[in-house]
Design a protein around this motif. Structure first.
Motif, PDB file in Angstrom:
ATOM      1  N   THR A 157       0.871  -1.172   0.000  1.00 32.80           N
ATOM      2  CA  THR A 157       0.000   0.000   0.000  1.00 32.80           C
ATOM      3  C   THR A 157       0.908   1.223   0.000  1.00 32.80           C
ATOM      4  O   THR A 157       1.533   1.539   1.019  1.00 32.80           O
ATOM      5  N   LEU A 158       1.019   1.882  -1.152  1.00 33.15           N
ATOM      6  CA  LEU A 158       1.919   3.028  -1.289  1.00 33.15           C
ATOM      7  C   LEU A 158       1.361   4.273  -0.610  1.00 33.15           C
ATOM      8  O   LEU A 158       0.141   4.462  -0.549  1.00 33.15           O
ATOM      9  N   ALA A 159       2.268   5.118  -0.155  1.00 34.23           N
ATOM     10  CA  ALA A 159       1.903   6.449   0.334  1.00 34.23           C
ATOM     11  C   ALA A 159       1.824   7.342  -0.903  1.00 34.23           C
ATOM     12  O   ALA A 159       2.857   7.687  -1.478  1.00 34.23           O
ATOM     13  N   PRO A 160       0.624   7.701  -1.365  1.00 32.84           N
ATOM     14  CA  PRO A 160       0.471   8.372  -2.661  1.00 32.84           C
ATOM     15  C   PRO A 160       1.188   9.714  -2.799  1.00 32.84           C
ATOM     16  O   PRO A 160       1.527  10.106  -3.905  1.00 32.84           O
ATOM     17  N   ARG A 161       1.453  10.385  -1.703  1.00 32.95           N
ATOM     18  CA  ARG A 161       2.187  11.648  -1.795  1.00 32.95           C
ATOM     19  C   ARG A 161       3.667  11.406  -2.049  1.00 32.95           C
ATOM     20  O   ARG A 161       4.379  12.298  -2.487  1.00 32.95           O
ATOM     21  N   GLU A 162       4.144  10.174  -1.763  1.00 33.66           N
ATOM     22  CA  GLU A 162       5.565   9.853  -1.929  1.00 33.66           C
ATOM     23  C   GLU A 162       5.850   8.985  -3.149  1.00 33.66           C
ATOM     24  O   GLU A 162       6.872   9.150  -3.794  1.00 33.66           O
ATOM     25  N   HIS A 163       4.959   8.015  -3.418  1.00 36.59           N
ATOM     26  CA  HIS A 163       5.221   7.053  -4.496  1.00 36.59           C
ATOM     27  C   HIS A 163       3.954   6.769  -5.290  1.00 36.59           C
ATOM     28  O   HIS A 163       2.857   6.747  -4.724  1.00 36.59           O
ATOM     29  N   VAL A 164       4.126   6.546  -6.594  1.00 38.56           N
ATOM     30  CA  VAL A 164       2.970   6.379  -7.476  1.00 38.56           C
ATOM     31  C   VAL A 164       2.849   4.983  -8.070  1.00 38.56           C
ATOM     32  O   VAL A 164       1.807   4.638  -8.622  1.00 38.56           O
ATOM     33  N   ALA A 165       3.889   4.170  -7.989  1.00 40.27           N
ATOM     34  CA  ALA A 165       3.837   2.827  -8.572  1.00 40.27           C
ATOM     35  C   ALA A 165       4.866   1.948  -7.879  1.00 40.27           C
ATOM     36  O   ALA A 165       5.806   2.433  -7.253  1.00 40.27           O
ATOM     37  N   TYR A 166       4.641   0.637  -8.011  1.00 41.87           N
ATOM     38  CA  TYR A 166       5.630  -0.311  -7.515  1.00 41.87           C
ATOM     39  C   TYR A 166       5.707  -1.483  -8.464  1.00 41.87           C
ATOM     40  O   TYR A 166       4.794  -1.716  -9.272  1.00 41.87           O
ATOM     41  N   GLN A 167       6.806  -2.205  -8.393  1.00 39.98           N
ATOM     42  CA  GLN A 167       6.948  -3.428  -9.175  1.00 39.98           C
ATOM     43  C   GLN A 167       7.954  -4.350  -8.506  1.00 39.98           C
ATOM     44  O   GLN A 167       8.854  -3.904  -7.811  1.00 39.98           O
ATOM     45  N   TRP A 168       7.745  -5.646  -8.717  1.00 43.47           N
ATOM     46  CA  TRP A 168       8.682  -6.675  -8.276  1.00 43.47           C
ATOM     47  C   TRP A 168       9.498  -7.077  -9.483  1.00 43.47           C
ATOM     48  O   TRP A 168       8.936  -7.383 -10.543  1.00 43.47           O
ATOM     49  N   LEU A 169      10.810  -7.069  -9.341  1.00 47.00           N
ATOM     50  CA  LEU A 169      11.695  -7.393 -10.453  1.00 47.00           C
ATOM     51  C   LEU A 169      12.774  -8.371  -9.999  1.00 47.00           C
ATOM     52  O   LEU A 169      13.203  -8.328  -8.838  1.00 47.00           O
ATOM     53  N   PRO A 170      13.265  -9.209 -10.934  1.00 46.06           N
ATOM     54  CA  PRO A 170      14.447 -10.004 -10.607  1.00 46.06           C
ATOM     55  C   PRO A 170      15.561  -9.058 -10.148  1.00 46.06           C
ATOM     56  O   PRO A 170      15.683  -7.936 -10.666  1.00 46.06           O
ATOM     57  N   PHE A 171      16.364  -9.494  -9.198  1.00 50.14           N
ATOM     58  CA  PHE A 171      17.271  -8.560  -8.524  1.00 50.14           C
ATOM     59  C   PHE A 171      18.239  -7.841  -9.462  1.00 50.14           C
ATOM     60  O   PHE A 171      18.526  -6.662  -9.265  1.00 50.14           O
ATOM     61  N   LYS A 172      18.756  -8.500 -10.487  1.00 47.88           N
ATOM     62  CA  LYS A 172      19.695  -7.817 -11.393  1.00 47.88           C
ATOM     63  C   LYS A 172      18.985  -6.725 -12.182  1.00 47.88           C
ATOM     64  O   LYS A 172      19.530  -5.632 -12.389  1.00 47.88           O
ATOM     65  N   GLU A 173      17.758  -7.005 -12.612  1.00 53.54           N
ATOM     66  CA  GLU A 173      16.975  -5.994 -13.328  1.00 53.54           C
ATOM     67  C   GLU A 173      16.620  -4.836 -12.399  1.00 53.54           C
ATOM     68  O   GLU A 173      16.680  -3.666 -12.782  1.00 53.54           O
ATOM     69  N   ALA A 174      16.256  -5.159 -11.164  1.00 50.78           N
ATOM     70  CA  ALA A 174      15.941  -4.115 -10.186  1.00 50.78           C
ATOM     71  C   ALA A 174      17.156  -3.222  -9.942  1.00 50.78           C
ATOM     72  O   ALA A 174      17.040  -1.995  -9.911  1.00 50.78           O
ATOM     73  N   ALA A 175      18.317  -3.847  -9.785  1.00 47.80           N
ATOM     74  CA  ALA A 175      19.538  -3.080  -9.531  1.00 47.80           C
ATOM     75  C   ALA A 175      19.826  -2.116 -10.669  1.00 47.80           C
ATOM     76  O   ALA A 175      20.229  -0.966 -10.433  1.00 47.80           O
ATOM     77  N   SER A 176      19.617  -2.558 -11.897  1.00 51.14           N
ATOM     78  CA  SER A 176      19.910  -1.685 -13.044  1.00 51.14           C
ATOM     79  C   SER A 176      18.846  -0.604 -13.244  1.00 51.14           C
ATOM     80  O   SER A 176      19.110   0.411 -13.864  1.00 51.14           O
ATOM     81  N   LYS A 177      17.644  -0.800 -12.711  1.00 52.67           N
ATOM     82  CA  LYS A 177      16.557   0.170 -12.878  1.00 52.67           C
ATOM     83  C   LYS A 177      16.616   1.305 -11.852  1.00 52.67           C
ATOM     84  O   LYS A 177      16.053   2.370 -12.067  1.00 52.67           O
ATOM     85  N   CYS A 178      17.334   1.087 -10.751  1.00 54.91           N
ATOM     86  CA  CYS A 178      17.410   2.110  -9.703  1.00 54.91           C
ATOM     87  C   CYS A 178      18.076   3.376 -10.232  1.00 54.91           C
ATOM     88  O   CYS A 178      19.107   3.313 -10.893  1.00 54.91           O
ATOM     89  N   PHE A 179      17.494   4.503  -9.903  1.00 58.19           N
ATOM     90  CA  PHE A 179      18.075   5.785 -10.287  1.00 58.19           C
ATOM     91  C   PHE A 179      19.410   5.999  -9.579  1.00 58.19           C
ATOM     92  O   PHE A 179      20.362   6.503 -10.153  1.00 58.19           O
ATOM     93  N   SER A 180      19.466   5.579  -8.331  1.00 57.72           N
ATOM     94  CA  SER A 180      20.682   5.742  -7.527  1.00 57.72           C
ATOM     95  C   SER A 180      21.611   4.549  -7.714  1.00 57.72           C
ATOM     96  O   SER A 180      21.206   3.409  -7.498  1.00 57.72           O
TER      97      SER A 180
END
Length: 148
Positions: free
Chosen positions: A110-133
């Motif tokens: 359950t996202l806090a709408p003022r902070e985040h607008v979407a979520y997704q579950w990704l395989p860890f390598k894909e998640a790591a490469s998608k992070c802005f930071s």
């Protein structure tokens, strides 16, 4: 003013998928749960649990004991100029402490709408490469690369 000490919590499942959330204030800024301490003496693990609850609705207390783990790693980074107004004048660096949180596959988000607008579950390598930071990606790889 924000305290320049924060937590980063990599939320993951036993299948190696990682939860990423998209910031409301910056399109395509995908990240793990992050947040600053509320008080200079706030316990880091309590801050991590608080941020997880605020940003995802996941109550760490409802999970098995030791689901939340301190990764015993911290980094210092330069605060992006666009967010420096949130800190005391002259503060340009933040110290971030890394945590991990293993959750079951059926966990409700359950996202806090003022902070985040979407979520997704990704395989860890894909998640790591998608992070802005870059450091957020490094935290994911450090946590999950050893287990594959």
């Amino acid at each position: 003013m924000k305290i320049p000490i924060s937590v980063l919590v990599v939320i993951y499942q036993s299948n190696g998928e990682v939860l990423l959330i998209e910031r409301a204030d910056k399109t395509n800024f995908w990240q793990s749960v992050t947040g600053s301490l509320d008080a200079i003496d706030e316990d880091l693990a309590l801050a991590a649990a608080r941020e997880v609850l605020e940003e995802t609705g996941i109550d760490v207390k409802s999970l098995p004991v030791n689901s939340l783990q301190n990764m015993r790693h911290q980094i210092e980074y330069e605060i992006y100029p666009r967010w420096r107004h949130r800190y005391a004048p002259g503060v340009t660096r933040n110290t971030e402490h890394w945590f991990s949180l293993m959750v079951p596959g059926n966990v409700q988000i359950t996202l806090a709408p003022r902070e985040h607008v979407a979520y997704q579950w990704l395989p860890f390598k894909e998640a790591a490469s998608k992070c802005f930071s870059r450091s957020n990606g490094e935290a994911i790889l450090q946590l999950l690369s050893a287990s594959t």
